[in-house]
Every structure is written in C-alpha cells, then in structure tokens.
Write a protein that holds these residues in place. Structure first.
Motif, PDB file in Angstrom:
ATOM      1  N   GLY A 101       0.813  -1.202   0.000  1.00 17.04           N
ATOM      2  CA  GLY A 101       0.000   0.000   0.000  1.00 17.04           C
ATOM      3  C   GLY A 101       0.848   1.255   0.000  1.00 17.04           C
ATOM      4  N   VAL A 102       1.852   1.304   0.846  1.00 19.58           N
ATOM      5  CA  VAL A 102       2.693   2.496   0.938  1.00 19.58           C
ATOM      6  C   VAL A 102       3.633   2.590  -0.257  1.00 19.58           C
ATOM      7  N   LYS A 103       4.154   1.456  -0.694  1.00 19.62           N
ATOM      8  CA  LYS A 103       5.200   1.527  -1.717  1.00 19.62           C
ATOM      9  C   LYS A 103       4.705   2.076  -3.054  1.00 19.62           C
ATOM     10  N   GLN A 104       3.431   1.905  -3.374  1.00 22.72           N
ATOM     11  CA  GLN A 104       2.953   2.506  -4.609  1.00 22.72           C
ATOM     12  C   GLN A 104       2.974   4.029  -4.510  1.00 22.72           C
ATOM     13  N   HIS A 105       2.685   4.540  -3.318  1.00 21.52           N
ATOM     14  CA  HIS A 105       2.784   5.989  -3.103  1.00 21.52           C
ATOM     15  C   HIS A 105       4.244   6.443  -3.173  1.00 21.52           C
ATOM     16  N   LEU A 106       5.146   5.599  -2.696  1.00 23.40           N
ATOM     17  CA  LEU A 106       6.571   5.902  -2.836  1.00 23.40           C
ATOM     18  C   LEU A 106       6.942   6.036  -4.306  1.00 23.40           C
ATOM     19  N   PHE A 107       6.548   5.058  -5.116  1.00 23.96           N
ATOM     20  CA  PHE A 107       6.888   5.089  -6.541  1.00 23.96           C
ATOM     21  C   PHE A 107       6.247   6.302  -7.223  1.00 23.96           C
ATOM     22  N   ASN A 108       4.993   6.589  -6.875  1.00 20.86           N
ATOM     23  CA  ASN A 108       4.322   7.762  -7.457  1.00 20.86           C
ATOM     24  C   ASN A 108       5.086   9.040  -7.139  1.00 20.86           C
ATOM     25  N   THR A 109       5.525   9.155  -5.895  1.00 18.89           N
ATOM     26  CA  THR A 109       6.225  10.359  -5.454  1.00 18.89           C
ATOM     27  C   THR A 109       7.572  10.490  -6.151  1.00 18.89           C
ATOM     28  N   LEU A 110       8.318   9.397  -6.215  1.00 14.36           N
ATOM     29  CA  LEU A 110       9.613   9.422  -6.894  1.00 14.36           C
ATOM     30  C   LEU A 110       9.451   9.789  -8.370  1.00 14.36           C
ATOM     31  N   LYS A 111       8.484   9.216  -9.023  1.00 11.99           N
ATOM     32  CA  LYS A 111       8.304   9.484 -10.451  1.00 11.99           C
ATOM     33  C   LYS A 111       7.840  10.913 -10.694  1.00 11.99           C
ATOM     34  N   ALA A 112       7.030  11.452  -9.777  1.00 13.57           N
ATOM     35  CA  ALA A 112       6.590  12.840  -9.917  1.00 13.57           C
ATOM     36  C   ALA A 112       7.775  13.797  -9.803  1.00 13.57           C
ATOM     37  N   LEU A 113       8.700  13.487  -8.914  1.00 13.15           N
ATOM     38  CA  LEU A 113       9.913  14.301  -8.799  1.00 13.15           C
ATOM     39  C   LEU A 113      10.814  14.115 -10.018  1.00 13.15           C
ATOM     40  N   ASP A 114      10.931  12.889 -10.482  1.00 11.20           N
ATOM     41  CA  ASP A 114      11.807  12.591 -11.616  1.00 11.20           C
ATOM     42  C   ASP A 114      11.289  13.235 -12.899  1.00 11.20           C
ATOM     43  N   ARG A 115       9.961  13.295 -13.060  1.00 14.78           N
ATOM     44  CA  ARG A 115       9.384  13.935 -14.251  1.00 14.78           C
ATOM     45  C   ARG A 115       9.757  15.407 -14.325  1.00 14.78           C
ATOM     46  N   ARG A 116      10.044  16.000 -13.188  1.00 14.49           N
ATOM     47  CA  ARG A 116      10.463  17.400 -13.154  1.00 14.49           C
ATOM     48  C   ARG A 116      11.955  17.549 -13.457  1.00 14.49           C
ATOM     49  N   ARG A 117      12.616  16.456 -13.798  1.00 18.13           N
ATOM     50  CA  ARG A 117      14.033  16.423 -14.163  1.00 18.13           C
ATOM     51  C   ARG A 117      14.946  16.923 -13.031  1.00 18.13           C
TER      52      ARG A 117
END
Length: 377
Positions: A101-117
């Motif tokens: 449950g938590v780890k999907q939010h982790l991945f979402n958060t990391l990818k949202a930061l990564d999309r901002r380069r």
C-alpha cells in the motif's frame, strides 16, 4: 522471533481529522534534508521508533494525509527547497516506504519528482521487503540521485525489534542483484552496546556490507518516551541515561572499525551516500576532519576538493532568509558558528553551502562525532 502480520490490503486510509499537528505538517527539515511524510502509521512496532515522540506509535495502519502529487507540489514549492541541491527523504518519519500500500505511493512520489528532471539526492530508508519488481520501478528513474538505505540491526529481542533482520538482509541481496543506477547502503542501526555488538553481529554485518555500496553505522536514539516504552514492555534500561543525541559508546565504535578494516564504512549517513554516488558530502563534514579519518582516500579527495569557505555576505543572506540573527556570525576554515538557531535553520544553510553550521550553545566535542557523551571519557 515473533512474526509481524502485515495486512495484504494495499489501500491506505485517509488520515483522521484529529491527527496531531506535528504529523499533519508533512514536510520538515532534518539533517539529511527535507523530509516528506504524507503517509503516517506503521505496524512494524520497532521499540525505538521516533513515532513515540509524535504520539503516533499506536497507529498501526498507514494513513494518507494528502495525495502524492499535492505532496510533491508542496515539497518543490517549500521555502527551503532548492532544485538539484536540497537532499530529500521520503516516508522516513512515520511509516516504512516498502509496506504494502505504501510503496505505490513511494513510486508515485519518486516518479513525480523525476518527471520534473530534478537531480536532487533522495534517501529512502526501509527495513521491510524489497522485491525485484520494486527495484525495477526504482531503476526506471532517470534524474534523481536515489539511495536506498536498508536498515539492519541483527537484534533478536522481539520486545526491542520484532521485525526479523533476515528481511532486511534479503532486501539487500535483491538490491545487490538487480540495482545498478540505484545505490544501496547497509544502514546498520541502532547499535546498542551489549545487545547487538557481539562478534557474531560484527561478522554478520561485514558479510552484508559486501552486498552494499557502503555501510553506515550509528547508535540508539534514546529519549524519555522511548525509555518509558521499553520499561512498559519489560526491557531493562539499555543505557543509564537518556540523551539528546544518539548513543554509541567509544569502545563499541573502536571494535566495529577494527572489524571493518578494508571495507567502506562511514559514521554519517550523508558521507556513505556521497561515497556511493562519487560526489562530495552534502553536509560538508570535511569541516570536522576527525569524522573523515575512516573514509576511503578517494572520498576524502572529493570532499576536500569541494570544500569552500563561504563569504560572510552569502552566509548573512541565508541567515536572514531563515529569520536567524546575523549578529556574531563567525566563519572559520572548517565551519560557521551562529547563535540561537534551530536545527532546521542550520541544516538549510548547511545543505545550501555544503559547509558545516554549528550553534555555539551546542558545540561539537572533538572525536565525539556528534554523539551523546554516554560511553565516552
């Protein structure tokens, strides 16, 4: 070792309306950077958890304070955030980032930061199960400098830590086989004198260290709330007194360093991360040279090359930004000294400058490495 029962339910409930303000404020500044904690609640029951200090230890199921994208927007627009500079921690205060449950939010958060380069250093600390599929998600990131710190202690007393250390060992093995861009740290903590510093523990830690890019070791955060909890569950006092700083006795450190000779081991989290990525320490520990005496020569060269004494005007500008008095600021070749500061004020300045910032009221004792006095002459 008693087994921890983790619900297979991957949903995370909304946080209750009466969540304490100390937890509802999901961004705070710590020594390892801006800490993002928009999920709170953990079933792992580690007796020394800092959640005791936030009156949140009884919340066993993870709860979501705000959606991931809202959290990321708040983070990148935070007054202290600097793109490509500010270290970031995710879910390090009130949950484990790899729980179901938590780890999907982790991945979402990391990818949202990564999309901002963004290329900021990102720290993710876990003692739970990391699978090959999880690593695949981490390896898909293109810009963030990500480090996974796998917490392992070897503690067998389930009253202190009911989570089997074998789980962390397996997670480190998975990372060793599947992670390449993602760096991995053996986060050996908390080391408690007389409990998990035996020759057997040292041998196990050394074996695990060969799976990691670096090892970081540290002691026990022992506050009144944590001591009270241990007393309530029948654990004799682990040390004779509580302390503001982490406790790691001198004799324990000496034995650890002797046993780890030839392997990269570090006293400070940011030092281990710097070595893993081949960059300078973002906390500027080169200004406390005795901390660095155990570091590999290649890392000392990197940190010394990037060590720059900042100009007084630059330091004063940062002090004004965090509403800190600019009176009596002193800058040596090693560190900055200020008066009346909070940790958040100092750490923001420290990360911006890559240069140590100390408060005169809390001086660093030489060779204590920022630790409590307990166990040192």
């Amino acid at each position: 070792m008693a087994s921890i029962r983790i619900s297979p339910d991957k949903s995370v409930r909304p946080a209750p309306a009466d969540l304490p303000a100390s937890l509802r404020e999901y961004i705070d500044y710590r020594k390892s950077g801006l800490s993002l904690n928009h999920i709170v609640g953990c079933p792992l029951d580690c007796g020394y958890c800092v959640r005791h200090l936030f009156a949140n230890f009884s919340m066993k199921r993870p709860h979501l304070i705000v959606e991931d994208e809202v959290a990321v927007e708040s983070l990148v627009n935070h007054w202290a955030f600097r793109a490509h500079t500010t270290p970031i921690q995710i879910f390090n205060r009130a949950t484990d980032p790899f729980l179901p449950g938590v780890k999907q939010h982790l991945f979402n958060t990391l990818k949202a930061l990564d999309r901002r380069r963004l290329t900021n250093p990102v720290l993710v600390i876990s003692r739970w199960k990391i699978e090959a599929d999880d690593v695949e998600q981490l390896e898909s990131l293109e810009h963030l400098r990500l480090t996974i710190l796998v917490t392992w202690s070897g503690i067998a007393d389930e009253r202190v830590e009911p989570v089997s250390s074998e789980i962390a060992a397996r997670s480190l093995e998975v990372l060793a086989k599947t992670a390449f861009r993602t760096k991995k740290i053996l986060y050996w903590r908390p080391i408690i004198a007389g409990l998990n510093d035996t020759p057997e523990h040292l041998s196990s830690a050394r074996k695990l260290a060969r799976l990691a890019d670096a090892t970081v070791f540290t002691g026990l955060f022992f506050r009144d709330e944590i001591r009270t909890y241990f007393r309530d569950v029948g654990v004799p006092d682990l040390y004779h007194a509580v302390a503001r700083r982490k406790i790691l006795p001198e004799e324990t450190e000496r034995r650890i360093l002797a046993y780890f000779e030839g392997l990269p081991i570090f006293r400070k989290t940011s030092c281990g991360i710097a070595f893993a990525h081949g960059v300078a320490d973002f906390n500027g520990h080169w200004g406390i040279r005795e901390i660095c005496e155990i570091c590999p020569e290649v890392q000392r060269e990197i940190c010394s090359h990037h060590h720059r004494k900042p100009a007084l005007d630059q330091v004063r500008d940062l002090a004004r930004l965090v509403s800190l008095s600019t009176d009596h600021i002193e800058i040596s070749e090693y560190h900055i000294e200020v008066d009346g500061s909070t940790e958040a004020q100092r750490y923001f300045m420290q990360h911006t400058l890559n240069f140590q910032v100390h408060d005169r009221a809390q001086p660093h004792r030489k060779h204590r490495h920022g630790r409590a006095e307990i166990g040192w002459e």
